[in-house]
Design an enzyme around this catalytic site. Structure first.
Site, PDB file in Angstrom:
ATOM      1  N   ASN A 150      -5.855   2.899  -0.929  1.00  0.00           N
ATOM      2  CA  ASN A 150      -4.951   1.756   0.250  1.00  0.00           C
ATOM      3  C   ASN A 150      -4.102   2.721   0.748  1.00  0.00           C
ATOM      4  OD1 ASN A 150      -4.210   0.936   2.594  1.00  0.00           O
ATOM      5  ND2 ASN A 150      -3.658  -1.411   1.638  1.00  0.00           N
ATOM      6  N   TRP A 151      -4.262   3.007   1.977  1.00  0.00           N
ATOM      7  CA  TRP A 151      -3.367   4.372   2.151  1.00  0.00           C
ATOM      8  C   TRP A 151      -2.332   3.676   3.726  1.00  0.00           C
ATOM      9  CZ3 TRP A 151      -5.602   9.757   3.706  1.00  0.00           C
ATOM     10  CH2 TRP A 151      -6.175  10.546   3.164  1.00  0.00           C
ATOM     11  N   LYS A 152      -2.266   1.641   3.793  1.00  0.00           N
ATOM     12  CA  LYS A 152      -1.768   0.927   4.974  1.00  0.00           C
ATOM     13  C   LYS A 152      -1.368   2.174   6.264  1.00  0.00           C
ATOM     14  CE  LYS A 152      -0.348  -0.848   0.500  1.00  0.00           C
ATOM     15  NZ  LYS A 152       0.440  -1.809  -0.228  1.00  0.00           N
TER      16      LYS A 152
ATOM     17  N   GLY B  59      -1.830   2.007  -4.253  1.00  0.00           N
ATOM     18  CA  GLY B  59      -1.331   2.233  -3.214  1.00  0.00           C
ATOM     19  C   GLY B  59      -0.358   3.659  -2.977  1.00  0.00           C
ATOM     20  N   GLY B  60       1.213   3.402  -2.943  1.00  0.00           N
ATOM     21  CA  GLY B  60       1.775   4.282  -3.036  1.00  0.00           C
ATOM     22  C   GLY B  60       1.214   5.395  -3.968  1.00  0.00           C
TER      23      GLY B  60
ATOM     24  N   HIS C   7      -5.695  -8.386   2.321  1.00  0.00           N
ATOM     25  CA  HIS C   7      -4.886  -7.947   1.571  1.00  0.00           C
ATOM     26  C   HIS C   7      -3.830  -8.792   1.878  1.00  0.00           C
ATOM     27  CE1 HIS C   7      -1.743  -5.332   0.126  1.00  0.00           C
ATOM     28  NE2 HIS C   7      -2.579  -4.288  -0.119  1.00  0.00           N
TER      29      HIS C   7
ATOM     30  N   GLU D 275      -4.510  -8.119  -6.929  1.00  0.00           N
ATOM     31  CA  GLU D 275      -3.154  -7.535  -6.331  1.00  0.00           C
ATOM     32  C   GLU D 275      -2.662  -8.634  -6.551  1.00  0.00           C
ATOM     33  OE1 GLU D 275      -3.580  -3.790  -4.578  1.00  0.00           O
ATOM     34  OE2 GLU D 275      -3.802  -4.926  -2.493  1.00  0.00           O
TER      35      GLU D 275
ATOM     36  N   SER E 127       1.425  -1.714  -8.234  1.00  0.00           N
ATOM     37  CA  SER E 127       2.521  -0.342  -9.166  1.00  0.00           C
ATOM     38  C   SER E 127       1.053   0.081  -9.940  1.00  0.00           C
ATOM     39  CB  SER E 127       3.094  -0.841  -9.462  1.00  0.00           C
ATOM     40  OG  SER E 127       3.677  -1.149  -8.363  1.00  0.00           O
TER      41      SER E 127
ATOM     42  N   GLY F  78       4.098  -2.451  -4.605  1.00  0.00           N
ATOM     43  CA  GLY F  78       5.345  -1.649  -3.675  1.00  0.00           C
ATOM     44  C   GLY F  78       6.348  -2.037  -4.598  1.00  0.00           C
TER      45      GLY F  78
ATOM     46  N   GLU G  85      -0.968  -8.006   2.021  1.00  0.00           N
ATOM     47  CA  GLU G  85      -0.290  -7.980   3.059  1.00  0.00           C
ATOM     48  C   GLU G  85      -0.911  -8.404   4.732  1.00  0.00           C
ATOM     49  OE1 GLU G  85       0.119  -3.716   2.549  1.00  0.00           O
ATOM     50  OE2 GLU G  85       1.352  -4.108   1.039  1.00  0.00           O
TER      51      GLU G  85
HETATM   52  P1  13P Z   1       1.463  -0.310  -4.654  1.00  0.00           P
HETATM   53  O1  13P Z   1       0.001   0.758  -5.628  1.00  0.00           O
HETATM   54  O2  13P Z   1       1.685   0.723  -3.642  1.00  0.00           O
HETATM   55  O3  13P Z   1       2.011  -0.965  -5.473  1.00  0.00           O
HETATM   56  O4  13P Z   1       0.140  -0.599  -3.488  1.00  0.00           O
HETATM   57  C1  13P Z   1      -0.676  -1.749  -4.299  1.00  0.00           C
HETATM   58  C2  13P Z   1      -1.502  -1.858  -3.421  1.00  0.00           C
HETATM   59  O5  13P Z   1      -1.443  -2.172  -1.601  1.00  0.00           O
HETATM   60  C3  13P Z   1      -2.905  -1.608  -2.763  1.00  0.00           C
HETATM   61  O6  13P Z   1      -3.936  -2.606  -1.692  1.00  0.00           O
END
Ligand code: 13P
Length: 240
Positions: free
Chosen positions: A8-10, A225-226, A93, A163, A204, A169, A95
């Site tokens: 997920n590149w957000k 994510g990251g 998600h 998640e 994470s 994050g 967010e």
């Molecule tokens: P991180 O891996 O940066 O914690 O993000 C997880 C995420 O929200 C994937 O959708």
């Protein structure tokens, strides 16, 4: 069950950065031990579509609207994602739920629309720290699944991404015990509801914890994510 490694590149990576990433990633993608799915930002979807063509890399959008076209300024169409060759839509998600006010009812409509177009919904669920500390995790996840899948077709593919909001994050990954317990709960809830679906863990995930987490019961892969923004770290995770 086949593993899935999703990125997920957000709101990161322009079309140029997307093309450059995939040019490098395609050289190592054969090392992956499961399916690869990327969720670039909507504006970079076409760049992704062009660059992954003919590879083992699937992609999709991070969100879609509940209609495929019309007077809905600023929204994304799952139909257009499909036309670009996308196979997945990330839905619900945390967010989206927290920052954009998405409700379980809206999420249920997005899941249904996605399936009706022949795309695969990746439904995200997860509890906040406050909910975990109040021992409400099971109830929260059960509610999100019951409501979010209320209009889903059990005969069509669906993927669940667990998640925990407090692990996203933050660098605070859930412990292997927490992942084992919660994934077993999610698996049992889904079974009771009549669904069979891979359950991915997200929050994470890094190359140094992926090896332990993948061994936990009912963990079919990750939503990252990251650590998915760099070729090296993501392929390390995807080859566990
Ligand atoms: P991180 O891996 O940066 O914690 O993000 C997880 C995420 O929200 C994937 O959708």
């Amino acid at each position: 069950m086949k593993k899935i490694f999703a990125a997920n590149w957000k709101l990161f990576k322009s079309p140029t950065e997307t093309r450059n990433f995939f040019k490098s990633f395609k050289e190592v993608s054969a090392k992956a031990t499961g399916d690869l799915v990327f969720f670039p930002s909507a504006i970079s979807l076409e760049a992704a579509s062009e660059t992954v063509k003919g590879s083992n890399i699937a992609f999709g959008a991070q969100n879609c609207y509940v209609q495929v076209q019309g007077a809905f300024t600023g929204e994304n169409s799952a139909q257009i994602v499909k036309e670009l060759g996308g196979q997945y839509i990330l839905i619900g998600h945390s967010e989206r739920r927290q920052l954009f006010g998405e409700t379980d009812a809206l999420i249920a409509d997005k899941v249904a629309l996605t399936q009706s177009l022949g795309l695969i919904p990746m439904l995200c669920i997860g509890e906040t720290l406050q909910e975990r500390e109040a021992t409400h995790t099971f109830r929260v996840l059960e509610t999100q699944l019951l409501l979010g899948l209320a209009k889903a077709d059990k005969a069509k593919p669906i993927v669940i991404a667990y998640e925990p909001v407090w692990a996203i994050g933050t660098g605070k990954v859930a412990t292997p015990e927490q992942v084992a317990e919660t994934h077993t709960d999610v698996h049992n809830i889904l079974t009771k509801m009549g669904f069979t679906a891979p359950i991915l863990y997200g929050g994470s995930v890094k190359p140094d914890n992926a090896g332990t987490l993948i061994k936990q019961p009912h963990v079919s892969g990750f939503l990252v994510g990251g650590a998915s923004l760099e070729v090296d770290s993501f392929i390390k995770i995807a080859s566990v």
